[in-house]
Design a protein around this motif. Structure first.
Motif, PDB file in Angstrom:
ATOM      1  N   ASN A 203     -58.621  -7.692  22.440  1.00 35.08           N
ATOM      2  CA  ASN A 203     -59.242  -8.076  21.177  1.00 35.08           C
ATOM      3  C   ASN A 203     -60.459  -7.216  20.841  1.00 35.08           C
ATOM      4  O   ASN A 203     -61.586  -7.709  20.889  1.00 35.08           O
ATOM      5  CB  ASN A 203     -59.765  -9.503  21.381  1.00 35.08           C
ATOM      6  CG  ASN A 203     -59.000 -10.514  20.595  1.00 35.08           C
ATOM      7  OD1 ASN A 203     -58.309 -10.176  19.635  1.00 35.08           O
ATOM      8  ND2 ASN A 203     -59.148 -11.755  20.987  1.00 35.08           N
ATOM      9  N   ASP A 242     -51.730 -11.711  18.739  1.00 34.76           N
ATOM     10  CA  ASP A 242     -52.304 -12.998  18.329  1.00 34.76           C
ATOM     11  C   ASP A 242     -51.377 -14.147  18.705  1.00 34.76           C
ATOM     12  O   ASP A 242     -50.238 -14.218  18.226  1.00 34.76           O
ATOM     13  CB  ASP A 242     -52.527 -12.978  16.802  1.00 34.76           C
ATOM     14  CG  ASP A 242     -53.256 -14.219  16.309  1.00 34.76           C
ATOM     15  OD1 ASP A 242     -53.741 -15.003  17.151  1.00 34.76           O
ATOM     16  OD2 ASP A 242     -53.337 -14.391  15.074  1.00 34.76           O
ATOM     17  N   SER A 243     -51.860 -15.017  19.569  1.00 32.31           N
ATOM     18  CA  SER A 243     -51.196 -16.282  19.842  1.00 32.31           C
ATOM     19  C   SER A 243     -52.197 -17.126  20.628  1.00 32.31           C
ATOM     20  O   SER A 243     -52.732 -16.655  21.643  1.00 32.31           O
ATOM     21  CB  SER A 243     -49.922 -16.075  20.668  1.00 32.31           C
ATOM     22  OG  SER A 243     -49.200 -17.281  20.728  1.00 32.31           O
ATOM     23  N   LYS A 307     -57.774 -10.409  11.897  1.00 34.47           N
ATOM     24  CA  LYS A 307     -57.645 -11.357  13.006  1.00 34.47           C
ATOM     25  C   LYS A 307     -58.976 -11.537  13.742  1.00 34.47           C
ATOM     26  O   LYS A 307     -59.408 -12.667  14.010  1.00 34.47           O
ATOM     27  CB  LYS A 307     -56.561 -10.859  13.958  1.00 34.47           C
ATOM     28  CG  LYS A 307     -56.131 -11.882  14.962  1.00 34.47           C
ATOM     29  CD  LYS A 307     -56.566 -11.517  16.346  1.00 34.47           C
ATOM     30  CE  LYS A 307     -56.364 -12.653  17.315  1.00 34.47           C
ATOM     31  NZ  LYS A 307     -56.680 -12.308  18.675  1.00 34.47           N
ATOM     32  N   ASN A 312     -60.901 -15.005  15.313  1.00 33.44           N
ATOM     33  CA  ASN A 312     -61.772 -15.067  16.480  1.00 33.44           C
ATOM     34  C   ASN A 312     -63.218 -15.396  16.101  1.00 33.44           C
ATOM     35  O   ASN A 312     -63.909 -16.104  16.857  1.00 33.44           O
ATOM     36  CB  ASN A 312     -61.710 -13.748  17.263  1.00 33.44           C
ATOM     37  CG  ASN A 312     -60.332 -13.481  17.856  1.00 33.44           C
ATOM     38  OD1 ASN A 312     -59.663 -12.523  17.488  1.00 33.44           O
ATOM     39  ND2 ASN A 312     -59.891 -14.333  18.760  1.00 33.44           N
ATOM     40  N   HIS A 315     -63.405 -19.021  15.615  1.00 34.65           N
ATOM     41  CA  HIS A 315     -63.219 -19.613  16.949  1.00 34.65           C
ATOM     42  C   HIS A 315     -64.560 -19.662  17.681  1.00 34.65           C
ATOM     43  O   HIS A 315     -64.905 -20.670  18.305  1.00 34.65           O
ATOM     44  CB  HIS A 315     -62.252 -18.732  17.752  1.00 34.65           C
ATOM     45  CG  HIS A 315     -60.989 -19.436  18.146  1.00 34.65           C
ATOM     46  ND1 HIS A 315     -60.023 -18.830  18.887  1.00 34.65           N
ATOM     47  CD2 HIS A 315     -60.543 -20.697  17.914  1.00 34.65           C
ATOM     48  CE1 HIS A 315     -59.027 -19.691  19.084  1.00 34.65           C
ATOM     49  NE2 HIS A 315     -59.324 -20.816  18.499  1.00 34.65           N
ATOM     50  N   LYS A 392     -68.024 -10.687  22.936  1.00 34.04           N
ATOM     51  CA  LYS A 392     -67.161 -11.050  21.812  1.00 34.04           C
ATOM     52  C   LYS A 392     -67.876 -10.984  20.464  1.00 34.04           C
ATOM     53  O   LYS A 392     -67.288 -10.565  19.461  1.00 34.04           O
ATOM     54  CB  LYS A 392     -66.620 -12.464  22.031  1.00 34.04           C
ATOM     55  CG  LYS A 392     -65.637 -12.589  23.192  1.00 34.04           C
ATOM     56  CD  LYS A 392     -65.243 -14.046  23.442  1.00 34.04           C
ATOM     57  CE  LYS A 392     -64.154 -14.183  24.495  1.00 34.04           C
ATOM     58  NZ  LYS A 392     -63.847 -15.589  24.817  1.00 34.04           N
ATOM     59  N   ARG A 396     -66.651  -9.933  16.574  1.00 32.48           N
ATOM     60  CA  ARG A 396     -66.205 -11.078  15.784  1.00 32.48           C
ATOM     61  C   ARG A 396     -67.139 -11.410  14.637  1.00 32.48           C
ATOM     62  O   ARG A 396     -66.690 -11.870  13.587  1.00 32.48           O
ATOM     63  CB  ARG A 396     -66.103 -12.308  16.696  1.00 32.48           C
ATOM     64  CG  ARG A 396     -65.068 -12.128  17.762  1.00 32.48           C
ATOM     65  CD  ARG A 396     -65.062 -13.271  18.751  1.00 32.48           C
ATOM     66  NE  ARG A 396     -63.960 -13.083  19.683  1.00 32.48           N
ATOM     67  CZ  ARG A 396     -63.307 -14.055  20.300  1.00 32.48           C
ATOM     68  NH1 ARG A 396     -63.668 -15.301  20.118  1.00 32.48           N
ATOM     69  NH2 ARG A 396     -62.317 -13.785  21.103  1.00 32.48           N
TER      70      ARG A 396
HETATM   71  C1  CS2 Z   1     -60.152 -16.963  21.648  1.00 28.33           C
HETATM   72  C2  CS2 Z   1     -58.939 -16.053  21.728  1.00 28.33           C
HETATM   73  O1  CS2 Z   1     -60.784 -17.317  23.895  1.00 28.33           O
HETATM   74  C3  CS2 Z   1     -61.096 -16.787  22.827  1.00 28.33           C
HETATM   75  O2  CS2 Z   1     -62.122 -16.135  22.702  1.00 28.33           O
HETATM   76  O3  CS2 Z   1     -60.816 -16.724  20.452  1.00 28.33           O
HETATM   77  O4  CS2 Z   1     -58.400 -15.991  23.002  1.00 28.33           O
HETATM   78  C4  CS2 Z   1     -57.853 -16.469  20.722  1.00 28.33           C
HETATM   79  O5  CS2 Z   1     -57.295 -17.725  21.060  1.00 28.33           O
HETATM   80  C5  CS2 Z   1     -56.764 -15.437  20.661  1.00 28.33           C
HETATM   81  O6  CS2 Z   1     -57.330 -14.210  20.322  1.00 28.33           O
HETATM   82  C6  CS2 Z   1     -55.708 -15.843  19.645  1.00 28.33           C
HETATM   83  O7  CS2 Z   1     -54.799 -14.806  19.514  1.00 28.33           O
END
Ligand code: CS2
Length: 505
Positions: A203, A242-243, A307, A312, A315, A392, A396
């Protein structure tokens, strides 16, 4: 030393009397579980994968399983863990088979057979290098997480990284992914073997370009001739996978046992949605991935940016702000209408504008991401997403902040996410919880210095090496909004800060 660790854990003991999943026991597996339809013994190892963690086993290994099932036997996988023996040891008694649970409205189970061999680099380094140098290995894929690339924030090789320092002194017995790739390539060059394609599946923005940079700069320090050969002969395509793949938990283990009648030491779970977009630049062949649903394209950039920033980024907002609100899973946050309204505002008004013109319908993309967050069959722990924040957030959130500042777009909600990360670190340190992050020592030090005084706390975080561009941190508008967000969480609490932002919208 950096760790490439799968944060879910294998089952230590086989449960009760159920047979263990294996080539032999699979014949007796319960009817509802799909199994490999091809003869695994006939498959050749065409792919070496560094970092066979949950995401690889839920994603790339499944696309490869589909290719093998379609009859092209050249592409089985040799998985290489760089540090931990857990995957190898858990799957060895199972002939490297494992069960994938696909969690949607209903749950489907499928045994994946594409991983033929699993190695541990620290114990089997010569075999790993042999596989990398073998003419049969045409592609090396990687999921080694952001920190595995050993890059500085500006994208150059971090020559001071302990693993890189080690490998430069002892390049024939490397410990880093970069060191292994270069030693494998060196042997191919010496043996007159065509180079492999190195395909990053992590990522990161421009993941292929970053990998190329790390590999070529490292090789250059050892042998400029080798570096030029790599530049000319190797390909480093970009890709976006992506999953949503929550860590393995006891519920999954019992679900799998109930469904299959077999014990599986390390099943994997993921949502039904699975996307892989790969730049079509390979040096000596590739599987017909497009037949398995992979998007092969000339430009991964728009998919990758959408994505990273729209899935992310939110997230990470859920992980930090949601944890401060007292939630533990993504589904719990998704049940909070105000939180989701805040998230949607951030996605539509602050992230989308920075993405510019895209070959995707971003409003539809946002709606589909939000509905994936709401998948109540999945228990996706916020703590899993919160790990490695220092690695990250630049990809992001901070890239969007930079773009928005230069385009005069809003950054209020993005700043609230960054401030929530600061509070999260401070709270974890004060409560004596572990910080899982390659910068943990520095973050622990900063967390212990924070007192709740906005100016001094924000100044401490600004000293963090390698996360914030110093010019960005000093930028007056960003700085004042960051202070305001930090103070809002301090005085109103995370939930109160969300309500406040909604009232200002
Ligand atoms: C999540 C990713 O753990 C994380 O930081 O944001 O693993 C996310 O689930 C995946 O990128 C989805 O494809």
């Amino acid at each position: 030393m950096s760790q490439t660790r799968d944060h879910s854990t294998p089952l230590s003991q086989g449960a009760e009397d159920r047979p263990v999943l294996s080539e032999q026991s699979i014949a007796g597996i319960a009817g509802g579980v799909a199994v490999p339809s091809y003869d695994r013994a006939q498959c050749l190892t065409g792919i070496v994968h560094l970092g066979p963690g949950a995401f690889h086993r839920a994603h790339q290994a499944v696309f490869v399983d589909d290719v093998l099932a379609r009859g092209d036997k050249r592409w089985a996988i040799c998985g290489v863990s760089l540090h931990s023996s857990e995957v190898r040891d858990a799957l060895a008694p199972q002939d490297n088979l494992y069960t994938l649970a696909i969690l949607d409205d209903s749950v489907r189970f499928r045994v994946i057979g594409s991983i033929r061999e699993l190695l541990l680099a620290t114990e089997q380094s010569a075999t790993v290098i042999r596989r990398l140098a073998s003419p049969a290995s045409k592609i090396v894929t990687l999921t080694i997480t952001e920190k595995g690339y050993c890059l500085t924030p500006s994208g150059n090789l971090n020559e001071d990284h302990p693993d890189i320092r080690h490998d430069l002194l002892d390049p024939r017995a490397p410990v880093s992914a970069i060191g292994f790739l270069v030693e494998g390539l060196r042997q191919r060059r010496v043996g007159g073997i065509v180079s492999f394609t190195a395909l990053s599946c992590d990522n990161l923005t421009d993941n292929g370009k970053r990998l190329a940079c790390a590999v070529v700069q490292y090789a250059d320090l050892l042998d400029p001739g080798l570096a030029r050969w790599i530049e000319n002969e190797t390909r480093f395509p970009n890709s976006m996978g992506d999953s949503i793949t929550p860590a393995t938990d006891d519920l999954l283990r019992s679900r799998v046992e109930q469904a299959s009648g077999l014990t599986d030491a390390w099943p994997i779970q993921r949502e039904a949605f699975s996307q892989w977009v790969v730049e079509d630049r390979f040096v000596c062949g590739r599987p017909s991935w497009e037949d398995a649903g992979v998007t092969m394209t000339g430009d991964v950039g728009p998919f990758e940016q959408a994505k990273l920033r729209l899935l992310n980024g939110p997230h990470s907002t859920m992980a930090y702000l949601g944890t401060l609100c007292g939630y533990q899973t993504v589904a719990e946050v998704a049940g909070d209408a105000d939180f989701m309204a805040h998230l949607k505002n951030m996605m539509r008004e602050e992230i989308k504008p920075g993405l510019g013109k895209m070959p995707l319908n971003l409003d539809q993309y946002i709606d589909s991401v939000l509905s994936r967050f709401g998948n109540s069959t999945i228990s996706h722990q916020l703590s899993q997403i919160a790990w490695d924040g220092s690695q990250k957030l630049p990809f992001r959130i901070l890239g969007t902040v930079q773009d928005n500042l230069s385009q005069g777009q809003g950054i209020e909600r993005l700043c609230l996410t960054i401030a929530a990360w600061f509070h999260f670190i401070r709270w974890r340190v004060h409560d004596g919880h572990e910080i899982v992050d390659p910068l943990a020592p520095a973050l622990e030090q900063i967390g212990s210095l924070c007192t709740g005084n906005t100016q001094t706390d924000i100044a401490h975080f600004g000293e963090l090496d390698g996360v914030f561009d110093p010019a960005l941190y000093r930028e007056p508008h960003f700085h004042s909004l960051l202070c305001r967000s930090y103070e809002m969480i301090e005085t109103l609490g995370a939930r109160g800060a969300i309500t406040q932002m909604l009232s200002e919208a």
